[in-house]
Design a protein around this motif. Structure first.
Motif, PDB file in Angstrom:
ATOM      1  N   ILE A 159       5.677  58.192  59.939  1.00 14.27           N
ATOM      2  CA  ILE A 159       6.819  57.515  60.548  1.00 14.27           C
ATOM      3  C   ILE A 159       6.342  56.456  61.535  1.00 14.27           C
ATOM      4  CG2 ILE A 159       8.454  59.437  60.313  1.00 14.27           C
ATOM      5  CD1 ILE A 159       7.898  60.122  63.253  1.00 14.27           C
ATOM      6  N   TYR A 160       7.216  55.481  61.776  1.00 19.69           N
ATOM      7  CA  TYR A 160       6.911  54.431  62.741  1.00 19.69           C
ATOM      8  C   TYR A 160       8.215  53.952  63.355  1.00 19.69           C
ATOM      9  CZ  TYR A 160       5.927  49.820  64.642  1.00 19.69           C
ATOM     10  OH  TYR A 160       5.858  48.731  65.467  1.00 19.69           O
ATOM     11  N   VAL A 161       8.226  53.741  64.683  1.00 18.64           N
ATOM     12  CA  VAL A 161       9.319  53.035  65.362  1.00 18.64           C
ATOM     13  C   VAL A 161       8.687  52.054  66.341  1.00 18.64           C
ATOM     14  CG1 VAL A 161      11.188  54.729  65.192  1.00 18.64           C
ATOM     15  CG2 VAL A 161       9.528  54.937  67.023  1.00 18.64           C
ATOM     16  N   ASN A 173      13.681  49.541  64.512  1.00 22.96           N
ATOM     17  CA  ASN A 173      12.704  49.216  63.468  1.00 22.96           C
ATOM     18  C   ASN A 173      11.967  50.469  62.987  1.00 22.96           C
ATOM     19  OD1 ASN A 173      13.315  46.434  63.780  1.00 22.96           O
ATOM     20  ND2 ASN A 173      11.910  46.318  65.510  1.00 22.96           N
ATOM     21  N   PHE A 174      12.727  51.354  62.387  1.00 20.50           N
ATOM     22  CA  PHE A 174      12.197  52.631  61.903  1.00 20.50           C
ATOM     23  C   PHE A 174      11.665  52.485  60.476  1.00 20.50           C
ATOM     24  CE2 PHE A 174      13.192  56.488  59.387  1.00 20.50           C
ATOM     25  CZ  PHE A 174      12.316  57.379  59.986  1.00 20.50           C
ATOM     26  N   THR A 175      10.532  53.137  60.220  1.00 17.72           N
ATOM     27  CA  THR A 175       9.947  53.168  58.878  1.00 17.72           C
ATOM     28  C   THR A 175       9.494  54.588  58.566  1.00 17.72           C
ATOM     29  OG1 THR A 175       9.124  50.904  59.106  1.00 17.72           O
ATOM     30  CG2 THR A 175       8.165  52.229  57.357  1.00 17.72           C
ATOM     31  N   TYR A 176       9.796  55.026  57.346  1.00 17.43           N
ATOM     32  CA  TYR A 176       9.378  56.355  56.883  1.00 17.43           C
ATOM     33  C   TYR A 176       8.704  56.187  55.523  1.00 17.43           C
ATOM     34  CZ  TYR A 176       9.775  61.260  55.395  1.00 17.43           C
ATOM     35  OH  TYR A 176       9.512  62.537  54.967  1.00 17.43           O
ATOM     36  N   GLU A 177       7.475  56.693  55.396  1.00 23.83           N
ATOM     37  CA  GLU A 177       6.720  56.569  54.150  1.00 23.83           C
ATOM     38  C   GLU A 177       6.374  57.947  53.607  1.00 23.83           C
ATOM     39  OE1 GLU A 177       3.360  54.314  55.421  1.00 23.83           O
ATOM     40  OE2 GLU A 177       4.368  52.392  55.126  1.00 23.83           O
ATOM     41  N   TYR A 186       8.019  56.603  48.016  1.00 24.09           N
ATOM     42  CA  TYR A 186       9.161  55.838  48.511  1.00 24.09           C
ATOM     43  C   TYR A 186       8.956  55.472  49.980  1.00 24.09           C
ATOM     44  CZ  TYR A 186      10.904  60.333  50.380  1.00 24.09           C
ATOM     45  OH  TYR A 186      11.034  61.521  51.039  1.00 24.09           O
ATOM     46  N   LYS A 187       9.690  54.452  50.389  1.00 25.22           N
ATOM     47  CA  LYS A 187       9.584  53.953  51.752  1.00 25.22           C
ATOM     48  C   LYS A 187      10.977  53.607  52.240  1.00 25.22           C
ATOM     49  CE  LYS A 187       6.799  50.733  54.497  1.00 25.22           C
ATOM     50  NZ  LYS A 187       5.693  49.736  54.420  1.00 25.22           N
ATOM     51  N   ILE A 188      11.305  54.114  53.437  1.00 32.48           N
ATOM     52  CA  ILE A 188      12.634  53.899  54.020  1.00 32.48           C
ATOM     53  C   ILE A 188      12.518  52.981  55.230  1.00 32.48           C
ATOM     54  CG2 ILE A 188      14.565  55.013  55.218  1.00 32.48           C
ATOM     55  CD1 ILE A 188      14.044  57.496  53.502  1.00 32.48           C
ATOM     56  N   PHE A 189      13.402  51.983  55.296  1.00 32.68           N
ATOM     57  CA  PHE A 189      13.480  51.078  56.441  1.00 32.68           C
ATOM     58  C   PHE A 189      14.860  51.212  57.081  1.00 32.68           C
ATOM     59  CE2 PHE A 189      10.843  49.153  53.167  1.00 32.68           C
ATOM     60  CZ  PHE A 189       9.702  48.767  53.853  1.00 32.68           C
ATOM     61  N   ALA A 190      14.922  50.999  58.391  1.00 35.73           N
ATOM     62  CA  ALA A 190      16.214  50.949  59.090  1.00 35.73           C
ATOM     63  C   ALA A 190      16.044  50.143  60.368  1.00 35.73           C
ATOM     64  CB  ALA A 190      16.731  52.341  59.401  1.00 35.73           C
ATOM     65  N   LEU A 204      20.940  56.369  60.274  1.00 36.88           N
ATOM     66  CA  LEU A 204      20.209  55.129  60.056  1.00 36.88           C
ATOM     67  C   LEU A 204      21.181  53.986  59.841  1.00 36.88           C
ATOM     68  CD1 LEU A 204      17.415  56.371  57.597  1.00 36.88           C
ATOM     69  CD2 LEU A 204      17.427  56.405  60.078  1.00 36.88           C
ATOM     70  N   THR A 205      20.931  52.879  60.500  1.00 37.30           N
ATOM     71  CA  THR A 205      21.755  51.669  60.365  1.00 37.30           C
ATOM     72  C   THR A 205      20.944  50.604  59.631  1.00 37.30           C
ATOM     73  OG1 THR A 205      22.842  52.183  62.454  1.00 37.30           O
ATOM     74  CG2 THR A 205      23.091  49.943  61.622  1.00 37.30           C
ATOM     75  N   THR A 206      21.635  49.895  58.693  1.00 33.31           N
ATOM     76  CA  THR A 206      20.979  48.915  57.815  1.00 33.31           C
ATOM     77  C   THR A 206      19.834  49.609  57.065  1.00 33.31           C
ATOM     78  OG1 THR A 206      21.425  47.274  59.551  1.00 33.31           O
ATOM     79  CG2 THR A 206      20.150  46.531  57.669  1.00 33.31           C
ATOM     80  N   TYR A 207      20.224  50.608  56.305  1.00 32.40           N
ATOM     81  CA  TYR A 207      19.291  51.480  55.580  1.00 32.40           C
ATOM     82  C   TYR A 207      18.836  50.820  54.285  1.00 32.40           C
ATOM     83  CZ  TYR A 207      18.326  55.344  52.269  1.00 32.40           C
ATOM     84  OH  TYR A 207      17.805  56.164  51.308  1.00 32.40           O
ATOM     85  N   VAL A 208      17.508  50.851  54.050  1.00 31.64           N
ATOM     86  CA  VAL A 208      16.925  50.351  52.792  1.00 31.64           C
ATOM     87  C   VAL A 208      15.877  51.349  52.333  1.00 31.64           C
ATOM     88  CG1 VAL A 208      15.627  48.507  51.671  1.00 31.64           C
ATOM     89  CG2 VAL A 208      17.278  47.936  53.462  1.00 31.64           C
TER      90      VAL A 208
END
Length: 358
Positions: A159-161, A173-177, A186-190, A204-208
């Motif tokens: 994870i990263y913020v 600026n959250f990232t989950y790998e 998979y990789k999640i951005f928000a 999560l807001t603006t989830y990709v």
């Protein structure tokens, strides 16, 4: 055990206890005089203040245990020397090694107590001590890492913020790998992540979400979504003093987990771990040095021995702090950093002991 052993052992333990009872109230008074303004300013309740000073007593005693013991041994052994009691003991045919035996018995008793204190009681006191300090005394100080937090949660997840606000429980600026082996699945951005306490999920807001399967990429987008992740809120906001608040078994598990997560604070955590063992050993080393230094009657009397003892204590604290900071802030091995002062003073103890025997 003979009368001589009981006599020295009793003086050893009683003088050490009196030293603690003398210095701890002084330390509390000085600390209270320094911080009473902030306590009143932030309306700290009397009950919490009382608990803080109970924790402060345990925390302070655990921190300076060997030094209190060192000074107390110099004090009462110098009195024995000035009263020519040591000369009488040795003249009766008692060897210096035999004379040292009750000191080592006393050191063993204190070392066992220090070991139990450091392993189990001091962590509880440290938690209460630090929580009060950052709640009422250092309200504007940062107790948690909140910028550019990058952590490995387990063997497969990272994870990263870019920033996290503990009070709001939200980050930017959250990232989950998620990996399987060396392959990114998979990789999640928000843009924003916020902890929902009711169901322990994260909004999560603006989830990709980008997924990769058999070389094919799929893309999923949502404006808002609630997800349960396999990590705790504390993983996003690691507390700087976390290691100090854990018992020995918990600390071992905590360090193992932090190593898997790639924490940058491993050096600090391992310093705390090593000190739990090095402190009881230092009790034996400083006891031997204190006896060797103060067992000879000197022209200047007890004052010379105390001055020499205080100088040795200051050097010991200086080395302990310098190497501790090096291990925490640099890549210096924590094992060497914590044990190096004991190694140096262990050699000094052997040298002084040999001279005292002569």
């Amino acid at each position: 055990m003979k009368i001589l052993d009981w006599y020295i052992l009793k003086r050893y333990l009683i003088t050490f206890l009196m030293m603690l009872l003398l210095f701890i109230p002084i330390a509390i008074t000085v600390d209270l005089a320094e911080k009473v303004g902030k306590m009143l300013e932030h309306n700290a309740p009397f009950g919490e203040v009382s608990t803080y000073y109970l924790n402060f007593t345990v925390y302070f005693a655990n921190l300076l245990f060997p030094l209190f013991l060192f000074l107390s041994v110099i004090w009462f052994t110098s009195k024995l020397a000035n009263n020519t009691e040591i000369v009488a003991f040795l003249s009766s045919g008692v060897s210096f090694s035999r004379f040292l035996r009750p000191y080592l018995i006393g050191a063993s008793i204190v070392a066992i107590f220090a070991l139990v204190l450091g392993m189990y009681l001091a962590p509880i006191a440290s938690k209460g001590f630090n929580e009060f300090k950052f709640k009422y005394l250092k309200k504007n100080k940062q107790v948690q890492k909140t910028q550019n937090v990058y952590r490995q949660i387990n063997d497969n997840d990272y994870i990263y913020v870019s920033s996290f606000t503990p009070k709001r429980k939200s980050g930017m600026n959250f990232t989950y790998e998620h990996f399987e082996g060396n392959e990114l699945k998979y990789k999640i951005f928000a843009d924003n992540i916020r902890y929902i306490e009711e169901d322990s999920s994260y909004k999560l807001t603006t989830y990709v979400k980008r997924s990769f399967e058999n070389g094919v990429e799929t893309l999923e987008k949502k404006r808002n979504i609630n997800i349960k992740f396999p990590f705790e809120l504390e993983d996003l906001t690691p507390v700087e003093y976390a290691a100090e608040t854990k018992s020995y078994g918990e600390l071992l598990d905590f360090i193992a987990a932090e190593k898997r997560r790639g924490s940058p604070n491993i050096g600090r955590y391992e310093v705390v771990l090593q000190k739990k063992w090095s402190l009881p050993v230092s009790i034996f080393i400083l006891t031997i040095i204190a006896v060797a230094v103060s067992s000879v009657k000197r022209r200047g009397g007890m004052g010379v021995n105390l001055a020499f003892g205080i100088a040795i204590a200051m050097v010991y604290v200086f080395l302990d702090k310098i190497f501790g900071v090096m291990a925490e802030q640099a890549n210096f091995p924590p094992l060497i950093a914590v044990w190096f002062p004991n190694f140096i003073f262990g050699i000094l103890a052997i040298y002084l002991l040999q001279n005292a025997k002569r």
